[in-house]
Enzyme design. Structure first.
Site, PDB file in Angstrom:
ATOM      1  N   HIS A 141     -32.561 -19.226 -16.175  1.00  7.43           N
ATOM      2  CA  HIS A 141     -31.522 -20.127 -16.675  1.00  7.43           C
ATOM      3  C   HIS A 141     -30.582 -20.581 -15.557  1.00  7.43           C
ATOM      4  O   HIS A 141     -29.449 -20.973 -15.833  1.00  7.43           O
ATOM      5  CB  HIS A 141     -30.726 -19.453 -17.800  1.00  7.43           C
ATOM      6  CG  HIS A 141     -31.546 -19.198 -19.026  1.00  7.43           C
ATOM      7  ND1 HIS A 141     -31.957 -20.199 -19.875  1.00  7.43           N
ATOM      8  CD2 HIS A 141     -32.066 -18.042 -19.520  1.00  7.43           C
ATOM      9  CE1 HIS A 141     -32.671 -19.686 -20.858  1.00  7.43           C
ATOM     10  NE2 HIS A 141     -32.761 -18.374 -20.661  1.00  7.43           N
TER      11      HIS A 141
ATOM     12  N   GLU B 296     -22.608  -3.520 -10.160  1.00  5.73           N
ATOM     13  CA  GLU B 296     -21.961  -2.587  -9.241  1.00  5.73           C
ATOM     14  C   GLU B 296     -22.638  -2.602  -7.877  1.00  5.73           C
ATOM     15  O   GLU B 296     -21.973  -2.551  -6.833  1.00  5.73           O
ATOM     16  CB  GLU B 296     -21.967  -1.176  -9.848  1.00  5.73           C
ATOM     17  CG  GLU B 296     -21.486  -0.073  -8.920  1.00  5.73           C
ATOM     18  CD  GLU B 296     -20.037  -0.195  -8.492  1.00  5.73           C
ATOM     19  OE1 GLU B 296     -19.631   0.582  -7.625  1.00  5.73           O
ATOM     20  OE2 GLU B 296     -19.307  -1.076  -9.009  1.00  5.73           O
TER      21      GLU B 296
ATOM     22  N   ASN C 249       6.613  -1.745  -2.057  1.00  4.28           N
ATOM     23  CA  ASN C 249       5.309  -2.017  -2.655  1.00  4.28           C
ATOM     24  C   ASN C 249       5.529  -2.846  -3.909  1.00  4.28           C
ATOM     25  O   ASN C 249       6.470  -2.597  -4.667  1.00  4.28           O
ATOM     26  CB  ASN C 249       4.597  -0.719  -3.053  1.00  4.28           C
ATOM     27  CG  ASN C 249       3.935  -0.036  -1.877  1.00  4.28           C
ATOM     28  OD1 ASN C 249       3.890  -0.572  -0.777  1.00  4.28           O
ATOM     29  ND2 ASN C 249       3.427   1.160  -2.112  1.00  4.28           N
ATOM     30  N   GLY C 250       4.643  -3.802  -4.154  1.00 10.28           N
ATOM     31  CA  GLY C 250       4.756  -4.625  -5.345  1.00 10.28           C
ATOM     32  C   GLY C 250       4.909  -6.091  -4.985  1.00 10.28           C
ATOM     33  O   GLY C 250       4.718  -6.492  -3.836  1.00 10.28           O
TER      34      GLY C 250
ATOM     35  N   TRP D 260      -0.527  -4.032   2.979  1.00 11.89           N
ATOM     36  CA  TRP D 260      -1.684  -4.879   2.699  1.00 11.89           C
ATOM     37  C   TRP D 260      -1.120  -6.231   2.317  1.00 11.89           C
ATOM     38  O   TRP D 260      -0.387  -6.373   1.350  1.00 11.89           O
ATOM     39  CB  TRP D 260      -2.516  -4.280   1.571  1.00 11.89           C
ATOM     40  CG  TRP D 260      -3.755  -5.051   1.251  1.00 11.89           C
ATOM     41  CD1 TRP D 260      -4.877  -5.166   2.018  1.00 11.89           C
ATOM     42  CD2 TRP D 260      -4.007  -5.812   0.060  1.00 11.89           C
ATOM     43  NE1 TRP D 260      -5.808  -5.947   1.384  1.00 11.89           N
ATOM     44  CE2 TRP D 260      -5.308  -6.356   0.176  1.00 11.89           C
ATOM     45  CE3 TRP D 260      -3.275  -6.081  -1.094  1.00 11.89           C
ATOM     46  CZ2 TRP D 260      -5.874  -7.162  -0.806  1.00 11.89           C
ATOM     47  CZ3 TRP D 260      -3.839  -6.880  -2.072  1.00 11.89           C
ATOM     48  CH2 TRP D 260      -5.129  -7.402  -1.924  1.00 11.89           C
TER      49      TRP D 260
ATOM     50  N   LYS E 133     -20.796  -3.575  -4.325  1.00  9.89           N
ATOM     51  CA  LYS E 133     -20.761  -2.709  -3.144  1.00  9.89           C
ATOM     52  C   LYS E 133     -21.238  -3.457  -1.899  1.00  9.89           C
ATOM     53  O   LYS E 133     -20.649  -3.347  -0.827  1.00  9.89           O
ATOM     54  CB  LYS E 133     -21.634  -1.467  -3.372  1.00  9.89           C
ATOM     55  CG  LYS E 133     -21.044  -0.457  -4.304  1.00  9.89           C
ATOM     56  CD  LYS E 133     -19.835   0.222  -3.679  1.00  9.89           C
ATOM     57  CE  LYS E 133     -18.885   0.750  -4.733  1.00  9.89           C
ATOM     58  NZ  LYS E 133     -18.112  -0.253  -5.438  1.00  9.89           N
TER      59      LYS E 133
ATOM     60  N   ARG F 202      -5.964   3.947   1.472  1.00 12.28           N
ATOM     61  CA  ARG F 202      -5.641   2.859   0.551  1.00 12.28           C
ATOM     62  C   ARG F 202      -5.975   1.493   1.152  1.00 12.28           C
ATOM     63  O   ARG F 202      -6.045   0.510   0.428  1.00 12.28           O
ATOM     64  CB  ARG F 202      -4.149   2.886   0.208  1.00 12.28           C
ATOM     65  CG  ARG F 202      -3.733   4.055  -0.672  1.00 12.28           C
ATOM     66  CD  ARG F 202      -2.215   4.154  -0.753  1.00 12.28           C
ATOM     67  NE  ARG F 202      -1.802   5.107  -1.770  1.00 12.28           N
ATOM     68  CZ  ARG F 202      -1.199   4.775  -2.909  1.00 12.28           C
ATOM     69  NH1 ARG F 202      -0.977   3.506  -3.180  1.00 12.28           N
ATOM     70  NH2 ARG F 202      -0.825   5.689  -3.779  1.00 12.28           N
TER      71      ARG F 202
ATOM     72  N   CYS G  90       0.786  -1.227   0.000  1.00 14.76           N
ATOM     73  CA  CYS G  90       0.000   0.000   0.000  1.00 14.76           C
ATOM     74  C   CYS G  90       0.818   1.278   0.000  1.00 14.76           C
ATOM     75  O   CYS G  90       1.053   1.854  -1.033  1.00 14.76           O
ATOM     76  CB  CYS G  90      -0.974  -0.023   1.180  1.00 14.76           C
ATOM     77  SG  CYS G  90      -2.389  -1.068   0.811  1.00 14.76           S
TER      78      CYS G  90
ATOM     79  N   LYS H 298      -7.389   0.196  -1.336  1.00 15.50           N
ATOM     80  CA  LYS H 298      -7.958   1.210  -2.222  1.00 15.50           C
ATOM     81  C   LYS H 298      -7.233   1.247  -3.562  1.00 15.50           C
ATOM     82  O   LYS H 298      -7.847   1.280  -4.616  1.00 15.50           O
ATOM     83  CB  LYS H 298      -7.875   2.585  -1.541  1.00 15.50           C
ATOM     84  CG  LYS H 298      -8.469   3.722  -2.368  1.00 15.50           C
ATOM     85  CD  LYS H 298      -9.955   3.561  -2.539  1.00 15.50           C
ATOM     86  CE  LYS H 298     -10.580   4.712  -3.279  1.00 15.50           C
ATOM     87  NZ  LYS H 298     -12.015   4.493  -3.515  1.00 15.50           N
TER      88      LYS H 298
ATOM     89  N   GLU I  69     -18.593  -5.995  -0.794  1.00 17.95           N
ATOM     90  CA  GLU I  69     -17.346  -5.369  -0.351  1.00 17.95           C
ATOM     91  C   GLU I  69     -17.402  -4.933   1.109  1.00 17.95           C
ATOM     92  O   GLU I  69     -16.432  -5.127   1.846  1.00 17.95           O
ATOM     93  CB  GLU I  69     -17.030  -4.136  -1.209  1.00 17.95           C
ATOM     94  CG  GLU I  69     -16.397  -4.421  -2.542  1.00 17.95           C
ATOM     95  CD  GLU I  69     -16.095  -3.142  -3.303  1.00 17.95           C
ATOM     96  OE1 GLU I  69     -14.991  -3.039  -3.842  1.00 17.95           O
ATOM     97  OE2 GLU I  69     -16.958  -2.241  -3.354  1.00 17.95           O
TER      98      GLU I  69
END
Length: 627
Positions: free
Chosen positions: A523, A500, A110-111, A74, A504, A27, A2, A622, A507
């Site tokens: 179906h 969407e 980071n990464g 994170w 939400k 984030r 993060c 984030k 999440e």
């Protein structure tokens, strides 16, 4: 991964580091830490609590230094635990597993380092002791192993051995006035100035340095930067195999960047997500400010030339941005009459596709630093598709710099992990793109252009009217809070809005939610419908309304509870088992921008009723800057 903050100067820099971490909390993170060089030795504080607790910890432990690095993590490799938290120290031959003899190198990252397992085995064979499960620790040991009196040289040599993505900040016990940074595939910026104009900073986001300096240098892929009080030096490694890479001195412009710290104040709201939902009228107004006519110059000086050379559109995005792109597909094909595909960025770059040089590549990203989307953009360009445009909320981001054209939305800082105002402003930018391409292709009459512009100018007022429905949504939320699953249905243009809405809810409330085109109900998903499965239906008064009503009857026949967001003239009546919220007005093609708002409010108030951490949902970040 993060947030990164690093600094070197003459004063105690620890308060600056901690404040920078606080500004990056939006984030998302599950641990945090600070490391300094104090009295000739490496010292650090790490915590799995919030940054406020870390701040108290550094004060209690007397952490004080003019040089240091800090990080919010994170978790990717290794659980969220103190021993996996950054910063990491090197532990060379002779170190002990109790960490009583910290080594010479401190590092944050980071990464993701893809070859960490091979490097770990090599370094363990050399006697290095690993105290974490992270991929990051191998970099600290590798820099230590390669160090021969020059940290800058050691970091450059170490980056040649790394495969994957990284932004790093590192310092060495024997060089008390030096921090070195490097980036490849993950964002990193440098700040110049500070309290006495001689301080130098590193950060993953200019927001971290708000109030400290507004003089920002955006480091580019392959840059390695040497920071010392009053000076800095940047070298750039050209792409290519390690044995053929050339390293050159690089000049990067210093830009004045105002990161509005006031934008992150919570004010009278309970959570940032609630604040950002209610900021949408203003965000839309700001995003559309100055749009007096539909013209290619809205997207850049080269836009008209680029748009004249394209026959189709390919949208690349992730998460919420993918759903805004999915909505835009309906607009682009029905209004502009241009073939459009929408791809999840992380899938697109790893599959065989058929490139077309006359394709407009459109990337969508709130942060402009989304790793998967940036990689997909580069992949598309490598296939010969050079016509690129981004819809992005950060004007100085990598995405804007990498694309020929851009429409920068003006949602302002979005702190809540679950995106709201960034989504609706993306839709506004995408609708402008639709009208622009329609006009250039002879599909938009002057009368239609004037009508669409009128509707767009009315959006802020229309959104205010939708927000007034919050008390009705809160009543729904009380029922949803007791459920474990939910279905969302939409048709046509509103199917992505159902997607969407389901995203939400899952999440932030942790309720399992799925969305389907309403015609797909019979179906398969209809098998799930019971009285315990609430079914949310997006019901605008459009050409598919009667079909949608039939799908609703299928739910009621199986005892399902319907929660319907309906336009006022749909003639859908509330009755036992059918709960109806009436939208203030039907808004035609722009209806998705209004219909998503009750779904945002439903997710928010359901999460509040369940007592979850709304702004920082578990396991989510984030800014997703790793693959």
């Amino acid at each position: 991964m993060c947030g990164i903050v690093g600094a070197v100067g003459a004063r105690n820099i620890v308060p600056v580091l901690v404040e920078g971490l606080k500004r990056l909390e939006y984030r998302g993170y599950d641990s945090c830490g600070v490391a300094v060089l104090q009295d000739g030795a490496l010292r650090r504080s790490r915590s799995t609590e919030r940054v406020a607790e870390l701040a108290a910890q550094t004060r209690d432990e007397g952490i004080d230094s003019p040089l240091g690095i800090a990080h919010t993590r994170w978790a990717t490799h290794g659980a969220p635990a103190v021993h996996n938290a950054h910063p990491h120290f090197s532990h060379g031959p002779g170190a002990d597993a109790a960490d009583t003899k910290p080594g010479r190198v401190a590092l944050v990252h980071n990464g993701i380092i893809e070859n960490h397992e091979a490097l770990r085995a090599e370094l363990q064979a050399r006697g290095y002791v690993f105290l974490s499960q992270t991929d990051t620790e191998v970099i600290a040991h590798l820099v230590d192993h390669l160090y021969d009196g020059d940290l800058f040289a050691a970091v450059k040599a170490a980056t040649l051995r790394l495969t994957g993505a990284y932004a790093i900040a590192v310092f060495h016990r024997d060089e008390p006035q030096r921090v070195v940074g490097a980036r490849q595939g993950s964002p990193l910026i440098m700040g110049v100035g500070g309290a006495d104009d001689t301080e130098r900073f590193l950060a993953s986001d200019a927001m971290a340095l708000a109030g400290v300096t507004d003089q920002i240098v955006y480091l580019e892929e392959g840059d390695v930067v040497d920071l010392q009080p009053g000076r800095h030096w940047i070298e750039h490694r050209a792409p290519g195999s390690a044995e053929h890479q050339r390293v050159d001195a690089a000049e990067r412009p210093v830009r004045t960047v105002t990161a509005h710290s006031g934008a992150v104040e919570l004010g009278p709201y309970r959570h940032y997500m609630q604040k950002e939902i209610f900021e949408q009228p203003r965000a839309i107004a700001d995003t559309l400010e100055g749009v007096e006519a539909i013209t290619p110059t809205l997207f850049g000086e080269q836009a008209e030339a680029v748009f004249s050379q394209i026959d189709r559109v390919l949208i690349l995005a992730c998460g919420t941005s993918y759903y805004s792109g999915s909505t835009a597909k309906y607009w682009l094909e029905s209004i502009a009459k241009i073939p459009t595909n929408v791809e999840i960025a992380s899938e697109y770059r790893y599959r065989d596709s058929v490139p077309d040089a006359r394709t407009l590549i459109v990337t969508i990203s709130q942060s402009g630093e989304t790793a998967d989307t940036l990689a997909a953009l580069k992949h598309a360009r490598s296939l010969g598709m050079e016509h690129t445009l981004t819809i992005c909320n950060v004007a100085t981001s990598a995405m804007v710099r990498e694309c020929k054209l851009a429409y920068v939305t003006r949602a302002g800082a979005e702190i809540g992990v679950a995106s709201t105002k960034a989504f609706t402003t993306q839709l506004a930018g995408l609708f402008l793109l639709t009208l622009t391409l329609a006009k250039l292709r002879g599909q938009l009459s002057p009368e239609a252009e004037a009508e669409h512009l009128k509707d767009m100018r009315h959006l802020p007022a229309a959104l205010q009217a939708v927000l007034a429905l919050e008390p009705q949504v809160m009543a729904w939320a009380e029922a949803f809070a007791r459920k474990d699953n939910a279905l969302f249905l939409g048709r046509g243009l509103h199917y992505p809005i159902a997607l969407e809405g389901a995203l939400k809810l899952k999440e932030i409330s942790y309720i399992h939610a799925e969305a389907y085109p309403a015609g797909e109900l019979k179906h398969g998903p209809l098998a799930l419908v019971t009285a315990e499965m609430p079914v949310v239906t997006v019901a605008p008064n459009d050409a598919l309304l009667e079909k949608l009503k039939s799908n609703m009857q299928e739910v009621r026949a199986r005892g399902g509870e319907l929660y319907v967001c309906a336009d006022g003239d749909t003639h859908i009546q509330a009755e036992p088992g059918i709960h109806v919220i009436r939208m203030p007005e039907h808004y035609g093609a722009l209806s998705p921008i209004l219909h998503v708002v009750p779904l945002q409010l439903l997710a928010y108030h359901t999460a509040c009723a369940r007592g979850t951490d709304v702004d920082k949902p578990r396991n989510l970040a984030k800014s997703v800057t790793v693959e």
